[in-house]
Design a protein around this motif. Structure first.
Motif, short mmCIF file in Angstrom:
data_model
loop_
_atom_site.label_atom_id
_atom_site.label_comp_id
_atom_site.label_asym_id
_atom_site.label_seq_id
_atom_site.Cartn_x
_atom_site.Cartn_y
_atom_site.Cartn_z
N GLN A 90 -26.41 -0.90 28.36
CA GLN A 90 -26.39 -0.48 26.95
C GLN A 90 -24.98 -0.22 26.47
N ARG A 91 -24.15 0.38 27.31
CA ARG A 91 -22.76 0.65 26.93
C ARG A 91 -21.99 -0.65 26.71
N ILE A 92 -22.16 -1.62 27.63
CA ILE A 92 -21.43 -2.89 27.51
C ILE A 92 -21.90 -3.66 26.29
N VAL A 93 -23.22 -3.70 26.05
CA VAL A 93 -23.74 -4.41 24.88
C VAL A 93 -23.23 -3.75 23.60
N ALA A 94 -23.15 -2.43 23.58
CA ALA A 94 -22.64 -1.73 22.40
C ALA A 94 -21.17 -2.09 22.15
N GLN A 95 -20.41 -2.33 23.22
CA GLN A 95 -18.99 -2.67 23.08
C GLN A 95 -18.78 -4.12 22.64
N CYS A 96 -19.55 -5.05 23.22
CA CYS A 96 -19.27 -6.46 22.94
C CYS A 96 -20.21 -7.06 21.89
N GLY A 97 -21.35 -6.44 21.64
CA GLY A 97 -22.30 -6.97 20.67
C GLY A 97 -23.11 -8.12 21.25
N VAL A 98 -24.09 -8.56 20.47
CA VAL A 98 -24.95 -9.67 20.87
C VAL A 98 -24.85 -10.73 19.78
N LEU A 99 -24.59 -11.95 20.20
CA LEU A 99 -24.47 -13.05 19.25
C LEU A 99 -25.85 -13.40 18.72
N ARG A 100 -25.99 -13.39 17.40
CA ARG A 100 -27.25 -13.77 16.76
C ARG A 100 -26.95 -14.93 15.82
N VAL A 101 -27.77 -15.96 15.87
CA VAL A 101 -27.58 -17.14 15.04
C VAL A 101 -28.89 -17.41 14.31
N ARG A 102 -28.78 -17.73 13.03
CA ARG A 102 -29.95 -18.12 12.25
C ARG A 102 -29.64 -19.44 11.57
N MET A 103 -30.53 -20.37 11.72
CA MET A 103 -30.34 -21.69 11.11
C MET A 103 -31.32 -21.83 9.95
N THR A 104 -30.81 -22.34 8.85
CA THR A 104 -31.66 -22.63 7.70
C THR A 104 -31.32 -24.03 7.21
N GLU A 105 -32.32 -24.69 6.66
CA GLU A 105 -32.10 -26.02 6.11
C GLU A 105 -31.88 -25.90 4.61
N ALA A 106 -30.88 -26.60 4.13
CA ALA A 106 -30.60 -26.61 2.70
C ALA A 106 -31.70 -27.41 1.98
N GLU A 107 -31.94 -27.04 0.73
CA GLU A 107 -32.91 -27.79 -0.05
C GLU A 107 -32.41 -29.21 -0.25
N ARG A 108 -33.34 -30.12 -0.31
CA ARG A 108 -32.99 -31.53 -0.50
C ARG A 108 -32.48 -31.73 -1.93
N PRO A 109 -31.36 -32.43 -2.07
CA PRO A 109 -30.82 -32.66 -3.43
C PRO A 109 -31.78 -33.56 -4.22
N PRO A 110 -31.74 -33.45 -5.55
CA PRO A 110 -32.62 -34.30 -6.36
C PRO A 110 -32.30 -35.79 -6.15
N ASP A 111 -33.33 -36.62 -6.33
CA ASP A 111 -33.16 -38.06 -6.14
C ASP A 111 -32.25 -38.68 -7.18
N GLN A 112 -32.21 -38.09 -8.37
CA GLN A 112 -31.37 -38.67 -9.42
C GLN A 112 -30.14 -37.81 -9.64
N LEU A 113 -29.09 -38.41 -10.09
CA LEU A 113 -27.85 -37.70 -10.34
C LEU A 113 -27.96 -36.93 -11.65
N VAL A 114 -27.34 -35.78 -11.70
CA VAL A 114 -27.34 -34.96 -12.89
C VAL A 114 -25.92 -34.95 -13.42
N GLN A 115 -25.75 -35.27 -14.70
CA GLN A 115 -24.42 -35.30 -15.31
C GLN A 115 -23.98 -33.87 -15.62
N LEU A 116 -22.83 -33.48 -15.14
CA LEU A 116 -22.26 -32.15 -15.40
C LEU A 116 -21.26 -32.27 -16.53
N GLU A 117 -21.27 -31.33 -17.43
CA GLU A 117 -20.30 -31.37 -18.54
C GLU A 117 -19.35 -30.20 -18.46
#
Length: 117
Positions: A90-117
């Protein structure tokens, strides 16, 4: 090179990948563990930090230490005792921490292009 080094190198033979080596009955490719002299506190710190970097916290490490198949951690549990190991982990874990990783998938972009102004 010294002659002893040249003689030693000559006795090694060609390098062969382990998968290509012949399996012999007296070499069953089983993992073997044995105790070596050293500092158990340092060994524990190295093991805990390694497991913490792959996402295992103190609770998981203490479970692994109860399993005799995890020879190093199990041996350290015998050395320090259950409570001594728990406090150290417990002491060592408190000193060095535990690596946590979360993966998420980005939303799929729209099929058509959108013109930005």
């Amino acid at each position: 090179m010294e002659s002893a080094t040249v003689e030693t190198m000559a006795n090694i033979g060609p390098k062969t990948h382990p998968a290509a080596r012949e399996m012999l009955p007296e070499d069953p490719l089983e993992m073997q563990a044995f105790e070596v002299p050293g500092d158990p506190e340092l060994m524990l710190r190295l093991l805990v930090e390694e497991y913490a970097r792959i996402g295992h916290g103190a609770d998981i490490l203490l479970e692994l230490a109860r399993d005799p198949n995890y020879v190093a951690l199990h041996g350290l549990r015998r050395t320090f005792g259950e409570e001594g190991l728990r406090q150290r982990v417990q002491r060592i874990v408190a000193q060095c921490g535990v690596l946590r990783v979360r993966m998420t998938e980005a939303e799929r972009p729209p099929d058509q292009l959108v013109q930005l102004e």
